[in-house]
Enzyme design. Structure first.
Site, mmCIF file in Angstrom:
data_model
loop_
_atom_site.group_PDB
_atom_site.id
_atom_site.type_symbol
_atom_site.label_atom_id
_atom_site.label_comp_id
_atom_site.label_asym_id
_atom_site.label_seq_id
_atom_site.Cartn_x
_atom_site.Cartn_y
_atom_site.Cartn_z
ATOM 1 N N GLU A 17 0.973 -12.671 -22.679
ATOM 2 C CA GLU A 17 0.784 -11.803 -23.836
ATOM 3 C C GLU A 17 0.160 -10.469 -23.423
ATOM 4 O OE1 GLU A 17 1.605 -10.501 -26.441
ATOM 5 O OE2 GLU A 17 1.072 -11.929 -28.039
ATOM 6 N N HIS A 19 4.101 -20.288 -28.640
ATOM 7 C CA HIS A 19 3.170 -21.398 -28.480
ATOM 8 C C HIS A 19 2.635 -21.866 -29.839
ATOM 9 C CE1 HIS A 19 -0.263 -18.838 -29.487
ATOM 10 N NE2 HIS A 19 0.325 -17.896 -28.748
#
Length: 421
Positions: free
Chosen positions: A301, A225
């Site tokens: 994550e 990202h």
């Protein structure tokens, strides 16, 4: 009245690929005179390290119960798996769904009050480690571990004696007879070994010897990202924190990535972590390519526990011993119930296999985070867990791994940022 019979169980498990061909080994020892009372080992097919380690623990405890079905026992379990030891001791939460039933099975074999756990370095767990490797070697040959062929006991490091052990209960022959019962029971319970394969199908070819007719691989383009406000400050930002949005810089990075993928014209599917920074990055690419975004929970994550939002220096100051343990072992979790690298690898492996099946022969863009991308790269290379600390992944960088039908992955790109220049 004599006290409980004191015993030591050493257990281990391993996987050549994580997940990959796996096996476990366990040994029951008399700590008074360092006598081996029972050895058990088994090739269990494709599994992860953690599953194999739990299976080793279960086998060791079952061996104790088989040896002394009517005798009170006090068992010290010694393992080099920090994850299993801490979870079974109740100090770490069991988050992974595959681990919970294994932990419950292990806990139900003997009374909880009769079993304690101790972590030991791998070098002190040679006997069980050798048994696990013997089991994996047997599986590679298409068979099962045979105790008659084992040399693990000859190379074992004997455990230290437990304090004040009472004399064994029952006649001296009980332990020997019990050991024989364990081996016989394990042999009877073991499934018949599959016929050994011969010829080209015996094992997948790798490297330059790969067969030319495997078809198009499942290709994963791994996009980290774009930046958030926490990124340039190098703060821990996982799945248990504030879920920040992209910064202005991050939105620009996502737009650059979208243009680059549009120019290449190779992306056929887009899959994203559920966290906001990934969804915003994925949506920028999807809008440019005219594709939809599929959310995949397994791509999130790491949960960094109470370290979320802190810098490395702040964690070092406040939770120094936990940080040291985390850096030293993939089984150690961040302070406050975060995820260990081993747990993340389990989750990512399951997600990877599911996505490979779903996108066979196609190219999918996976928008995710540092740890999942590094884990996919590490597993593709067969690299050790410490390799996670030896990779650089910049915001909005691109890496690529292809997965062929024979199970062999190919790393094609790592940390490409050329589209951002």
């Amino acid at each position: 009245m004599p006290g409980p019979r004191r015993l030591v169980v050493e257990a281990d498990g391993g996987s050549r690929g994580n997940p990959g061909p796996a096996g476990y080994g366990a040994v029951v020892l008399d700590p008074l005179d360092a006598v081996t009372l029972a050895e058990v080992a088994e090739y269990i097919g494709v599994a992860t390290n953690n599953v194999a380690e739990y299976r080793g623990l279960i086998a060791g405890l079952k061996a104790v119960k088989e040896l002394f079905p009517d005798t009170p026992v006090q068992v010290l379990v010694r393992m080099d798996s920090k994850l299993v030891v801490e979870q079974m001791s109740g100090r770490w939460k069991i988050k992974h769904p595959d681990m919970k039933p294994l932990a419950e099975e292990a806990a139900g074999i003997l009374p909880a009050s009769s079993v304690t756990y101790e972590w030991i370095p791998r070098a002190e767990n040679k006997h069980a480690d050798r048994l696990a490797n013997e089991a994996m070697d047997a599986g590679k040959r298409g068979g099962q571990w045979d105790p008659a062929d084992s040399t693990a006991d000859m190379e074992a490091t004997r455990p230290p004696a437990l304090p004040e052990p009472p004399p064994p209960s029952g006649p001296p022959g009980d332990a020997v007879a019990g050991a024989a019962r364990v081996r016989a029971a394990m042999a009877a319970a073991r499934p018949a070994a599959p016929a050994r394969q011969t010829g080209p199908a015996a094992a997948p070819q790798v490297g330059w010897g790969s067969a030319p007719d495997l078809g198009a691989p499942a290709t994963f383009i791994l996009l980290r990202h774009g930046e958030t406000a926490l990124t340039p400050e190098k703060r821990f930002s996982g799945s248990g924190g504030s879920d920040p949005e992209l910064s202005e810089t991050g939105r620009h990075q996502a737009a650059c990535a979208a243009e680059a993928f549009a120019a290449r014209g190779t992306v056929q599917e887009i899959v994203s972590s559920p966290l906001r920074r990934c969804r915003e990055t994925a949506e920028a690419v999807a809008a440019r390519l005219g594709l939809e975004v599929r959310i995949e929970e397994g791509l999130r994550e790491t949960d960094f526990g109470v370290w979320e939002g802190l810098t490395f220096a702040e964690v070092r100051e406040r939770h120094g011993s936990d940080l040291t343990a985390w850096l030293a072992s993939p089984d150690a979790a961040p302070t406050g119930g975060g995820e260990s690298f081993a747990e993340v690898a389990e989750r990512v492996s399951v997600t990877r296999d599911r996505l490979i099946a779903r996108h066979a022969g196609r190219t999918a863009l996976l928008v995710t985070h540092v740890t999942p991308i590094k884990t996919l790269v590490r597993l593709a290379l067969g690299a050790p867990p410490e390799s996670l600390f030896r990779m650089e992944l910049s915001p909005a960088s691109v890496s690529t791994v292809a997965y062929y039908a024979d199970g062999n992955p190919s790393l094609r790109l790592l940390n490409d940022t050329s589209h951002l220049r």
